[in-house]
Scaffold this motif. Structure first.
Motif, PDB file in Angstrom:
ATOM      1  N   GLU A 198       0.830  -1.205   0.000  1.00 29.08           N
ATOM      2  CA  GLU A 198       0.000   0.000   0.000  1.00 29.08           C
ATOM      3  C   GLU A 198       0.863   1.253   0.000  1.00 29.08           C
ATOM      4  O   GLU A 198       0.568   2.231  -0.702  1.00 29.08           O
ATOM      5  CB  GLU A 198      -0.928  -0.005   1.220  1.00 29.08           C
ATOM      6  N   GLU A 201       2.192   1.807  -3.491  1.00 31.30           N
ATOM      7  CA  GLU A 201       1.154   2.321  -4.389  1.00 31.30           C
ATOM      8  C   GLU A 201       0.909   3.807  -4.144  1.00 31.30           C
ATOM      9  O   GLU A 201       0.759   4.586  -5.090  1.00 31.30           O
ATOM     10  CB  GLU A 201      -0.143   1.530  -4.193  1.00 31.30           C
ATOM     11  N   GLN A 202       0.895   4.199  -2.877  1.00 34.49           N
ATOM     12  CA  GLN A 202       0.698   5.613  -2.550  1.00 34.49           C
ATOM     13  C   GLN A 202       1.852   6.463  -3.069  1.00 34.49           C
ATOM     14  O   GLN A 202       1.653   7.576  -3.564  1.00 34.49           O
ATOM     15  CB  GLN A 202       0.538   5.778  -1.036  1.00 34.49           C
ATOM     16  N   GLU A 204       3.796   5.758  -5.643  1.00 37.60           N
ATOM     17  CA  GLU A 204       3.682   5.832  -7.103  1.00 37.60           C
ATOM     18  C   GLU A 204       2.633   6.862  -7.515  1.00 37.60           C
ATOM     19  O   GLU A 204       2.840   7.633  -8.458  1.00 37.60           O
ATOM     20  CB  GLU A 204       3.327   4.456  -7.663  1.00 37.60           C
ATOM     21  N   GLU A 205       1.506   6.871  -6.805  1.00 36.69           N
ATOM     22  CA  GLU A 205       0.456   7.843  -7.114  1.00 36.69           C
ATOM     23  C   GLU A 205       0.949   9.263  -6.885  1.00 36.69           C
ATOM     24  O   GLU A 205       0.655  10.172  -7.666  1.00 36.69           O
ATOM     25  CB  GLU A 205      -0.780   7.560  -6.257  1.00 36.69           C
ATOM     26  N   GLN A 206       1.714   9.463  -5.814  1.00 39.58           N
ATOM     27  CA  GLN A 206       2.249  10.788  -5.519  1.00 39.58           C
ATOM     28  C   GLN A 206       3.229  11.227  -6.592  1.00 39.58           C
ATOM     29  O   GLN A 206       3.245  12.387  -7.001  1.00 39.58           O
ATOM     30  CB  GLN A 206       2.929  10.790  -4.145  1.00 39.58           C
ATOM     31  N   VAL A 208       3.205  10.323  -9.714  1.00 37.93           N
ATOM     32  CA  VAL A 208       2.425  10.662 -10.902  1.00 37.93           C
ATOM     33  C   VAL A 208       1.842  12.069 -10.775  1.00 37.93           C
ATOM     34  O   VAL A 208       1.879  12.877 -11.711  1.00 37.93           O
ATOM     35  CB  VAL A 208       1.305   9.623 -11.137  1.00 37.93           C
ATOM     36  N   ARG A 209       1.319  12.369  -9.576  1.00 37.49           N
ATOM     37  CA  ARG A 209       0.757  13.712  -9.339  1.00 37.49           C
ATOM     38  C   ARG A 209       1.827  14.783  -9.442  1.00 37.49           C
ATOM     39  O   ARG A 209       1.596  15.856 -10.001  1.00 37.49           O
ATOM     40  CB  ARG A 209       0.061  13.764  -7.968  1.00 37.49           C
TER      41      ARG A 209
END
Length: 214
Positions: A198, A201-202, A204-206, A208-209
């Motif tokens: 988790e 994943e967080q 990676e999302e950050q 991308v943002r």
């Protein structure tokens, strides 16, 4: 957790020898003859995958064991053995500290303490290292079968006070003879793998943002 597949992979000294498949790694640290190999064998229900020895200081590398193709146990050299030379102790210390600093697949260190004895200065140093590098730690208190059940709480309190643990630290009373604590250790490992996934994943999302906002 039922383990059907477990294998020794490599005794590594240099980072170039570490596995590259990025499976989660759970390292075992503790003084010589504290029961790290016995712990591994009990967790995987094998008698001798991890070789136990009456000769302290025998493990001199990072021994990698692949479990179910899902994770690695990484057995650190035992520390605190007087007959090991000062130069060798320093080499081991540098190797382990470099590993703790830089090893991205490392998800947790299991710090192994003998329930019968107060944690040593080396145990305290290892615990402080883990806190400094913000590495999750599970303290596994071994050889519970060696003292009366009535003394467990007293000895656990002594270990917590000496190490200076915090409430968030997981601690498991364990016996490789009776299997006490085996299921609890596996639950902690499985939960940590899920948490790490988790977190990744967080992150990676950050990333991308962040890229989108540039």
């Amino acid at each position: 957790m039922n383990v059907n597949k477990a294998e020794f992979v490599i005794s590594a000294v240099e980072p170039s020898q570490y596995p590259e498949d990025a499976l989660p790694e759970f390292a075992l640290a503790g003084r010589s003859n504290v029961g790290k190999s016995s712990l591994i064998n009990k967790l995987i229900q094998r008698k001798n995958l991890a070789r136990t020895s009456s000769q302290p200081g025998k493990t001199q590398q990072l021994n990698y064991y692949r479990i179910e193709d899902r994770l690695y146990f990484v057995d650190f050299p035992g520390y605190g053995y007087a007959k090991v030379s000062k130069t060798q102790r320093e080499q081991w210390g540098k190797m382990i500290e470099r590993f703790l600093q830089n090893r991205e697949p490392l998800k947790m260190v299991m710090l192994i303490i003998d329930v019968r004895h107060e944690p040593s200065k080396d145990d305290k140093m290892m615990y402080d290292w883990l806190k400094f590098y913000d590495i999750p730690v599970c303290i596994i208190v071994t050889k519970a079968d060696k003292i009366p059940r009535s003394k467990w709480d007293k000895h656990i309190k002594m270990i917590k006070n000496t190490l200076g643990t915090v409430p968030s630290d997981a601690m498991v009373l364990f016996s490789s003879e009776t299997g006490l604590g085996r299921d609890e250790v596996w639950s902690i490992i499985v939960e940590r793998i899920a948490e790490a996934r988790e977190e990744d994943e967080q992150q990676e999302e950050q990333e991308v943002r962040d890229e989108a906002s540039e």
